[in-house]
Design a protein around this motif. Structure first.
Motif, PDB file in Angstrom:
ATOM      1  N   MET A  31       7.289   8.023   3.494  1.00 36.00           N
ATOM      2  CA  MET A  31       7.913   8.749   4.860  1.00 36.00           C
ATOM      3  C   MET A  31       8.654   7.724   5.738  1.00 36.00           C
ATOM      4  O   MET A  31       9.363   8.075   6.693  1.00 36.00           O
ATOM      5  CB  MET A  31       6.996   9.566   5.432  1.00 36.00           C
ATOM      6  CG  MET A  31       6.801  10.807   4.740  1.00 36.00           C
ATOM      7  SD  MET A  31       5.549  11.815   5.572  1.00 36.00           S
ATOM      8  CE  MET A  31       4.123  11.070   5.096  1.00 36.00           C
TER       9      MET A  31
ATOM     10  N   SER B 232       6.750   6.044   7.600  1.00 37.03           N
ATOM     11  CA  SER B 232       6.054   6.245   8.833  1.00 37.03           C
ATOM     12  C   SER B 232       4.989   4.970   8.938  1.00 37.03           C
ATOM     13  O   SER B 232       4.268   5.283  10.091  1.00 37.03           O
ATOM     14  CB  SER B 232       5.402   7.458   8.917  1.00 37.03           C
ATOM     15  OG  SER B 232       6.681   8.664   8.813  1.00 37.03           O
ATOM     16  N   CYS B 233       4.531   4.323   8.185  1.00 33.80           N
ATOM     17  CA  CYS B 233       3.431   3.207   8.273  1.00 33.80           C
ATOM     18  C   CYS B 233       4.135   1.907   8.101  1.00 33.80           C
ATOM     19  O   CYS B 233       3.489   1.026   8.483  1.00 33.80           O
ATOM     20  CB  CYS B 233       2.597   3.792   7.102  1.00 33.80           C
ATOM     21  SG  CYS B 233       3.137   3.103   5.766  1.00 33.80           S
ATOM     22  N   ALA B 234       5.210   1.390   7.732  1.00 27.27           N
ATOM     23  CA  ALA B 234       5.645   0.088   7.682  1.00 27.27           C
ATOM     24  C   ALA B 234       4.740  -0.777   6.651  1.00 27.27           C
ATOM     25  O   ALA B 234       4.873  -1.957   6.726  1.00 27.27           O
ATOM     26  CB  ALA B 234       5.714  -0.322   8.851  1.00 27.27           C
ATOM     27  N   SER B 235       3.991  -0.192   5.809  1.00 27.63           N
ATOM     28  CA  SER B 235       3.104  -0.934   4.861  1.00 27.63           C
ATOM     29  C   SER B 235       4.028  -1.677   3.849  1.00 27.63           C
ATOM     30  O   SER B 235       3.550  -2.393   3.007  1.00 27.63           O
ATOM     31  CB  SER B 235       1.907  -0.160   4.581  1.00 27.63           C
ATOM     32  OG  SER B 235       2.343   0.795   3.626  1.00 27.63           O
TER      33      SER B 235
ATOM     34  N   MET C 122      11.170   2.321  13.340  1.00 29.77           N
ATOM     35  CA  MET C 122       9.907   2.052  12.724  1.00 29.77           C
ATOM     36  C   MET C 122       9.581   0.347  12.958  1.00 29.77           C
ATOM     37  O   MET C 122       8.977  -0.461  13.312  1.00 29.77           O
ATOM     38  CB  MET C 122       9.844   2.474  11.500  1.00 29.77           C
ATOM     39  CG  MET C 122       8.467   2.366  10.755  1.00 29.77           C
ATOM     40  SD  MET C 122       7.211   3.438  11.436  1.00 29.77           S
ATOM     41  CE  MET C 122       5.848   1.957  11.668  1.00 29.77           C
TER      42      MET C 122
ATOM     43  N   GLU D 263       1.276  -8.570   6.264  1.00 27.87           N
ATOM     44  CA  GLU D 263       0.779  -7.791   7.312  1.00 27.87           C
ATOM     45  C   GLU D 263       0.794  -8.025   8.665  1.00 27.87           C
ATOM     46  O   GLU D 263       0.170  -8.907   8.845  1.00 27.87           O
ATOM     47  CB  GLU D 263      -0.442  -6.934   6.537  1.00 27.87           C
ATOM     48  CG  GLU D 263      -0.296  -6.191   5.321  1.00 27.87           C
ATOM     49  CD  GLU D 263      -1.721  -6.026   4.952  1.00 27.87           C
ATOM     50  OE1 GLU D 263      -2.000  -4.713   4.911  1.00 27.87           O
ATOM     51  OE2 GLU D 263      -2.435  -6.819   4.312  1.00 27.87           O
ATOM     52  N   PRO D 264       1.068  -7.155   9.501  1.00 26.53           N
ATOM     53  CA  PRO D 264       1.186  -7.717  11.113  1.00 26.53           C
ATOM     54  C   PRO D 264      -0.412  -7.751  11.391  1.00 26.53           C
ATOM     55  O   PRO D 264      -1.053  -7.167  11.242  1.00 26.53           O
ATOM     56  CB  PRO D 264       1.943  -6.682  11.842  1.00 26.53           C
ATOM     57  CG  PRO D 264       2.343  -5.675  10.822  1.00 26.53           C
ATOM     58  CD  PRO D 264       1.946  -5.947   9.600  1.00 26.53           C
TER      59      PRO D 264
ATOM     60  N   PHE E 148       1.053   3.820   2.145  1.00 26.87           N
ATOM     61  CA  PHE E 148       0.078   4.627   2.384  1.00 26.87           C
ATOM     62  C   PHE E 148       0.409   6.054   2.975  1.00 26.87           C
ATOM     63  O   PHE E 148       0.133   6.900   2.657  1.00 26.87           O
ATOM     64  CB  PHE E 148      -1.018   4.198   3.217  1.00 26.87           C
ATOM     65  CG  PHE E 148      -1.160   3.640   4.361  1.00 26.87           C
ATOM     66  CD1 PHE E 148      -0.506   4.433   5.534  1.00 26.87           C
ATOM     67  CD2 PHE E 148      -1.038   2.296   4.537  1.00 26.87           C
ATOM     68  CE1 PHE E 148      -0.308   3.896   6.894  1.00 26.87           C
ATOM     69  CE2 PHE E 148      -0.992   1.584   5.878  1.00 26.87           C
ATOM     70  CZ  PHE E 148      -0.523   2.538   6.990  1.00 26.87           C
TER      71      PHE E 148
ATOM     72  N   ASP F 168       8.795  -1.729  15.968  1.00 24.03           N
ATOM     73  CA  ASP F 168       7.411  -1.330  16.395  1.00 24.03           C
ATOM     74  C   ASP F 168       6.509  -2.449  15.361  1.00 24.03           C
ATOM     75  O   ASP F 168       5.562  -2.499  15.788  1.00 24.03           O
ATOM     76  CB  ASP F 168       7.033  -0.102  16.146  1.00 24.03           C
ATOM     77  CG  ASP F 168       6.599   0.424  17.296  1.00 24.03           C
ATOM     78  OD1 ASP F 168       6.794  -0.019  18.489  1.00 24.03           O
ATOM     79  OD2 ASP F 168       6.173   1.677  17.606  1.00 24.03           O
ATOM     80  N   ILE F 169       7.092  -3.290  14.704  1.00 20.57           N
ATOM     81  CA  ILE F 169       6.342  -4.089  14.034  1.00 20.57           C
ATOM     82  C   ILE F 169       6.546  -5.643  14.464  1.00 20.57           C
ATOM     83  O   ILE F 169       7.864  -6.026  14.720  1.00 20.57           O
ATOM     84  CB  ILE F 169       6.804  -4.241  12.555  1.00 20.57           C
ATOM     85  CG1 ILE F 169       6.725  -2.807  12.184  1.00 20.57           C
ATOM     86  CG2 ILE F 169       5.725  -4.999  11.762  1.00 20.57           C
ATOM     87  CD1 ILE F 169       7.309  -2.821  10.503  1.00 20.57           C
TER      88      ILE F 169
ATOM     89  N   GLU G   3       0.654  -1.093   0.016  1.00 19.53           N
ATOM     90  CA  GLU G   3       0.009  -0.135   0.020  1.00 19.53           C
ATOM     91  C   GLU G   3       0.793   1.177   0.002  1.00 19.53           C
ATOM     92  O   GLU G   3       0.464   2.080  -0.753  1.00 19.53           O
ATOM     93  CB  GLU G   3      -0.886   0.018   1.220  1.00 19.53           C
ATOM     94  CG  GLU G   3      -2.028  -0.828   1.046  1.00 19.53           C
ATOM     95  CD  GLU G   3      -2.655  -1.468   2.451  1.00 19.53           C
ATOM     96  OE1 GLU G   3      -1.871  -1.578   3.505  1.00 19.53           O
ATOM     97  OE2 GLU G   3      -3.751  -1.490   2.409  1.00 19.53           O
TER      98      GLU G   3
END
Lengths: 107, 332
Positions: free
Chosen positions: A47, A49-52, A73, A106-107, A43, A76-77, A41
């Motif tokens: 940046m 910032s989302c780890a997608s 980052m 996806e986690p 999304f 945090d996953i 994604e």
């Protein structure tokens, strides 16, 4: 004709894809996977910032060192590993020719 | 039941600016968002990042832009249903009825979806029986912290949310066990510094290179298992907050009968209307030929969508558009 490099991608369904990609300025692995229907994604737009766009690098090479923000980052996953990277932080250029990676679940 | 002129789904920048544009045309708005505070991904994902392509702002932090948009919308007194996800929609005689996952109902003749990439769902840690304790001691989002004022709590994560809430509870003399997988924190440096000061003062314990690996209890959560250096320690607690961030999912909107392509709602660029009359989609949630996912494009889409929304709400009235320099801001 611009130069091409090879990417070896394992998608989230476990399917393997060998693809030739033109070295295009200003494109990273997240953008390539997002724009070519690999289900990434991206999304936050790159940046970090989302780890997608979380991937596991399967090649022996490391392809540069993630900076502290990227590491924080990844910390945090729940499914991050020592070979985890964010695809948005890896630019497509000839230094990564032959890179082998798996798009993380996806986690 | 909440009755209004326009229900806006999504309290991100585009949803907030829609309140302003609607207000200029004397239309009242109510905003629904699954996150507990306004701002959407700007607040949730990158509040401290500077944005450089907002006209008039050479640089603005995402969080500051949201503060300004909230201020700009405030004369028009929008209503908010925050921390609840718009779940169901029903066509009724006077428009639409929207129900949230908590059962709050909203009624309006027009719905504007400014849902960005969808509703934010928490990233859940992979622990076998975690579902058994969800809302029974395990909470992924803290809406009302006063509900958790007990002797001690456990928080997991290294981002702003984990650190900010740890500090909040520690300041209230509730002992916090903060559990993080490494010694690097994504949170603001000042928050991290303060957390370590609190640890020195005995108000919290920071478990680095650690993870919660198990949860136990009878009906409600009673203990969590924290693994550090391959050793597992059991901590008694009524509450554990795994705060690993949120990721967006289009969610229930995808089942509302709207035409969807590649996870986005197809709209007519005349007024960003969808295939259902009375429902518009603006900002990152929509798609059309030439779509650019930029905040400024969402602002433009909001202004145009409101023109058609006005005609649906006031079919017999003609609106004479006046510049704000002429009419000023006449709030409600």
């Amino acid at each position: 004709m611009s130069e091409k490099i090879k990417l070896k991608i394992t998608d989230r369904q476990g399917q393997k894809h060998d693809v030739d990609v033109e070295i295009d300025s200003n494109t990273n692995l997240m953008e390539f996977c997002r724009d070519n229907s690999f289900g990434v994604e991206g999304f936050c737009g790159g940046m970090g910032s989302c780890a997608s766009c979380h991937i596991h690098i399967e090649s022996s090479e490391h392809y540069g060192n993630p900076d502290d923000d990227e590491l924080a980052m990844l910390d945090d996953i729940s499914n991050s590993k020592t070979n985890s990277r964010l695809g948005c932080q890896i630019e497509i250029n000839k230094d990564i020719d032959g890179i082998k990676f798996e798009i993380a679940q996806e986690p | 039941m909440i009755k209004t002129d326009i229900i806006i789904i999504g309290a991100g920048p585009v949803g907030l600016f829609t309140v302003f544009e609607a207000g200029l045309m004397k239309l009242k708005c109510h905003v629904i968002d699954s996150i507990a505070q306004p701002g959407g991904q700007l607040t949730e994902i990158y509040p401290k990042k500077p944005i450089y392509d907002i006209p008039g702002y050479p640089s603005v932090l995402a969080g500051d832009l949201i503060d300004k948009l909230v201020e700009q919308a405030s004369p028009f007194k929008p209503g908010f249903t925050l921390g609840e996800r718009a779940e169901k929609i029903k066509k009724v005689k006077d428009g639409f009825l929207i129900t949230t996952n908590n059962g709050t109902t909203h009624n309006a003749p027009v719905v504007i979806i400014a849902g960005g990439l969808g509703s934010f769902e928490p990233r859940k840690p992979k622990i076998d029986n975690i579902e058994n304790f969800e809302s029974k001691g395990i909470h992924y989002i803290i809406k009302d912290p006063t509900k958790y004022e007990t002797r001690n709590i456990v928080i997991s994560g290294g981002g702003d949310s984990a650190l900010d809430w740890s500090l909040y509870f520690a300041e209230k003399n509730i002992f916090v066990d903060l559990v993080h997988r490494s010694d690097r924190f994504r949170a603001h440096k000042d928050s991290v510094k303060k957390a370590f000061e609190f640890e020195k003062d005995g108000k919290m314990k920071i478990h680095t290179f650690s993870e919660v690996v198990g949860v136990n209890g009878n009906k409600n959560l009673e203990t969590v298992l924290i693994e550090s250096n391959k050793k597992v320690k059991e901590i008694k607690t009524e509450f554990w907050f795994p705060l690993f961030g949120l990721s967006p999912k289009l969610g229930p909107i995808s089942n509302w009968g709207l035409k969807i392509e590649k996870n986005a709602i197809v709209v007519n660029t005349f007024d960003y209307s969808t295939n259902i009359k009375g429902i518009f989609a603006i900002g990152d949630v929509n798609t059309y030929p030439g779509k650019l996912k930029l905040i400024l494009c969402g602002f433009h889409e909001a202004a145009l969508a409101i023109q058609s929304a006005y005609k649906i709400i006031n079919p017999d009235k003609r609106y004479n558009m006046k510049y704000t320099t002429v009419q000023g801001i006449q709030g409600f």
